[in-house]
Write a protein that holds these residues in place. Structure first.
Motif, PDB file in Angstrom:
ATOM      1  N   UNK A  43       0.828  -1.213   0.000  1.00 47.10           N
ATOM      2  CA  UNK A  43       0.000   0.000   0.000  1.00 47.10           C
ATOM      3  C   UNK A  43       0.862   1.262   0.000  1.00 47.10           C
ATOM      4  N   UNK A  44       2.122   1.153   0.316  1.00 40.88           N
ATOM      5  CA  UNK A  44       3.015   2.311   0.269  1.00 40.88           C
ATOM      6  C   UNK A  44       3.322   2.721  -1.168  1.00 40.88           C
ATOM      7  N   UNK A  45       3.033   1.847  -2.137  1.00 43.68           N
ATOM      8  CA  UNK A  45       3.360   2.108  -3.542  1.00 43.68           C
ATOM      9  C   UNK A  45       2.134   2.451  -4.384  1.00 43.68           C
ATOM     10  N   UNK A  46       1.065   2.948  -3.772  1.00 40.05           N
ATOM     11  CA  UNK A  46      -0.131   3.303  -4.554  1.00 40.05           C
ATOM     12  C   UNK A  46       0.159   4.509  -5.434  1.00 40.05           C
ATOM     13  N   UNK A  47      -0.661   4.711  -6.456  1.00 38.47           N
ATOM     14  CA  UNK A  47      -0.467   5.810  -7.394  1.00 38.47           C
ATOM     15  C   UNK A  47      -1.769   6.582  -7.547  1.00 38.47           C
ATOM     16  N   UNK A  48      -1.769   7.835  -7.105  1.00 39.79           N
ATOM     17  CA  UNK A  48      -2.931   8.692  -7.302  1.00 39.79           C
ATOM     18  C   UNK A  48      -2.827   9.362  -8.663  1.00 39.79           C
ATOM     19  N   UNK A  49      -3.950   9.549  -9.369  1.00 39.81           N
ATOM     20  CA  UNK A  49      -3.892  10.151 -10.704  1.00 39.81           C
ATOM     21  C   UNK A  49      -3.613  11.648 -10.650  1.00 39.81           C
ATOM     22  N   UNK A  50      -2.900  12.134 -11.666  1.00 39.77           N
ATOM     23  CA  UNK A  50      -2.648  13.567 -11.791  1.00 39.77           C
ATOM     24  C   UNK A  50      -1.910  14.139 -10.596  1.00 39.77           C
ATOM     25  N   UNK A  51      -2.369  15.305 -10.144  1.00 42.47           N
ATOM     26  CA  UNK A  51      -1.745  15.927  -8.974  1.00 42.47           C
ATOM     27  C   UNK A  51      -2.625  15.774  -7.726  1.00 42.47           C
ATOM     28  N   UNK A  52      -3.251  14.609  -7.620  1.00 43.29           N
ATOM     29  CA  UNK A  52      -4.108  14.314  -6.467  1.00 43.29           C
ATOM     30  C   UNK A  52      -3.318  14.315  -5.159  1.00 43.29           C
ATOM     31  N   UNK A  53      -2.034  13.979  -5.206  1.00 41.72           N
ATOM     32  CA  UNK A  53      -1.234  13.973  -3.981  1.00 41.72           C
ATOM     33  C   UNK A  53      -1.208  15.362  -3.356  1.00 41.72           C
ATOM     34  N   UNK A  54      -1.206  16.395  -4.196  1.00 43.28           N
ATOM     35  CA  UNK A  54      -1.140  17.771  -3.692  1.00 43.28           C
ATOM     36  C   UNK A  54      -2.515  18.373  -3.426  1.00 43.28           C
ATOM     37  N   UNK A  55      -3.533  17.912  -4.133  1.00 39.22           N
ATOM     38  CA  UNK A  55      -4.850  18.554  -4.050  1.00 39.22           C
ATOM     39  C   UNK A  55      -5.857  17.831  -3.160  1.00 39.22           C
ATOM     40  N   UNK A  56      -5.741  16.528  -3.004  1.00 46.41           N
ATOM     41  CA  UNK A  56      -6.707  15.778  -2.180  1.00 46.41           C
ATOM     42  C   UNK A  56      -6.443  16.066  -0.711  1.00 46.41           C
ATOM     43  N   UNK A  57      -7.536  16.369   0.015  1.00 49.85           N
ATOM     44  CA  UNK A  57      -7.435  16.733   1.422  1.00 49.85           C
ATOM     45  C   UNK A  57      -8.317  15.803   2.242  1.00 49.85           C
ATOM     46  N   UNK A  58      -7.810  15.372   3.396  1.00 47.70           N
ATOM     47  CA  UNK A  58      -8.565  14.521   4.316  1.00 47.70           C
ATOM     48  C   UNK A  58      -8.875  15.318   5.579  1.00 47.70           C
ATOM     49  N   UNK A  59     -10.123  15.220   6.035  1.00 51.27           N
ATOM     50  CA  UNK A  59     -10.593  15.966   7.201  1.00 51.27           C
ATOM     51  C   UNK A  59     -10.591  15.069   8.425  1.00 51.27           C
ATOM     52  N   UNK A  60     -10.199  15.648   9.554  1.00 51.91           N
ATOM     53  CA  UNK A  60     -10.234  14.926  10.832  1.00 51.91           C
ATOM     54  C   UNK A  60     -10.640  15.905  11.923  1.00 51.91           C
ATOM     55  N   UNK A  61     -11.467  15.445  12.845  1.00 52.56           N
ATOM     56  CA  UNK A  61     -11.855  16.280  13.984  1.00 52.56           C
ATOM     57  C   UNK A  61     -11.680  15.479  15.257  1.00 52.56           C
ATOM     58  N   UNK A  62     -11.024  16.083  16.235  1.00 50.78           N
ATOM     59  CA  UNK A  62     -10.750  15.393  17.495  1.00 50.78           C
ATOM     60  C   UNK A  62     -11.974  15.301  18.383  1.00 50.78           C
ATOM     61  N   UNK A  63     -12.963  16.166  18.162  1.00 51.44           N
ATOM     62  CA  UNK A  63     -14.142  16.198  19.019  1.00 51.44           C
ATOM     63  C   UNK A  63     -14.079  17.332  20.023  1.00 51.44           C
ATOM     64  N   UNK A  64     -12.936  17.958  20.124  1.00 52.00           N
ATOM     65  CA  UNK A  64     -12.779  19.095  21.020  1.00 52.00           C
ATOM     66  C   UNK A  64     -12.901  20.392  20.236  1.00 52.00           C
ATOM     67  N   UNK A  65     -13.255  21.506  20.912  1.00 50.80           N
ATOM     68  CA  UNK A  65     -13.336  22.791  20.206  1.00 50.80           C
ATOM     69  C   UNK A  65     -11.995  23.143  19.558  1.00 50.80           C
ATOM     70  N   UNK A  66     -12.049  23.537  18.306  1.00 50.58           N
ATOM     71  CA  UNK A  66     -10.838  23.875  17.566  1.00 50.58           C
ATOM     72  C   UNK A  66     -10.044  22.650  17.142  1.00 50.58           C
ATOM     73  N   UNK A  67     -10.654  21.487  17.164  1.00 55.72           N
ATOM     74  CA  UNK A  67      -9.949  20.243  16.858  1.00 55.72           C
ATOM     75  C   UNK A  67     -10.029  19.828  15.410  1.00 55.72           C
TER      76      UNK A  67
END
Length: 178
Positions: A61-85
């Motif tokens: 899985x370390x050798x996957x290939x995203x198309x185009x410039x997805x490495x720079x443009x794709x964003x993943x969201x995470x929230x800790x559950x705390x204010x400002x998280x």
């Protein structure tokens, strides 16, 4: 019940362990193939509320290939559950921290609408390289076909074959590359 029918029934209800090589594969296309086997969509007994899916072991899985410039443009969201998280992480940063996470999130998101996807994801085993524990390898009985052919690197060709390959142009001996 005849022996043939007994074997057919066993094969239908048994959990089969599949191996999938993710090297050079698009994780979002791979997620559709993996989802099909994790949820049991390929089985005739499939039902949305049944746990009839198989186990899928993903390697490289370390050798996957995203198309185009997805490495720079794709964003993943995470929230800790705390204010400002709230935090947004670029795909390349997430992949650098955990090489299995981009593929794992792609498979999880492909099962959108599945009530049991948390339990289904427990049957997905992802490894960043081809080092898989022996007890897991012993269970694998099928290999899923990769969607994209992995190109062969130039340094993996024999020297003789590289030299015999037809040239487009012959540079002069005094040619200097800048």
């Amino acid at each position: 019940m005849s022996a043939l029918k007994r074997v057919q029934q066993w094969a239908t209800f048994a959990r089969i362990w599949h191996l999938y090589d993710a090297a050079w594969q698009n994780p979002f296309d791979s997620a559709q193939v993996i989802k099909k086997h994790l949820m049991g969509l390929h089985k005739p007994i499939y039902h949305t509320m049944s746990q009839c899916g198989d186990v899928v072991v993903v390697i490289n899985s370390a050798d996957i290939a995203l198309p185009g410039d997805e490495w720079k443009k794709r964003v993943y969201f995470h929230h800790t559950g705390y204010p400002g998280g709230a935090s947004w992480t670029l795909a390349w940063e997430l992949h650098e921290k955990d090489p299995t996470m981009v593929l794992k999130k792609a498979v999880y998101n492909s099962m959108d609408g599945n009530i049991q996807r948390r339990y289904t994801m427990q049957r997905l085993l992802i490894f960043p390289d081809s080092n898989v524990p022996k007890d897991i390898l012993e269970n694998i009985s099928n290999q899923l076909r990769p969607l994209r052919k992995v190109p062969k690197r130039l340094d993996h060709y024999p020297e003789k074959e590289v030299k015999e390959f037809p040239k487009i142009i012959d540079y002069p001996k005094d040619y200097i590359v800048k």
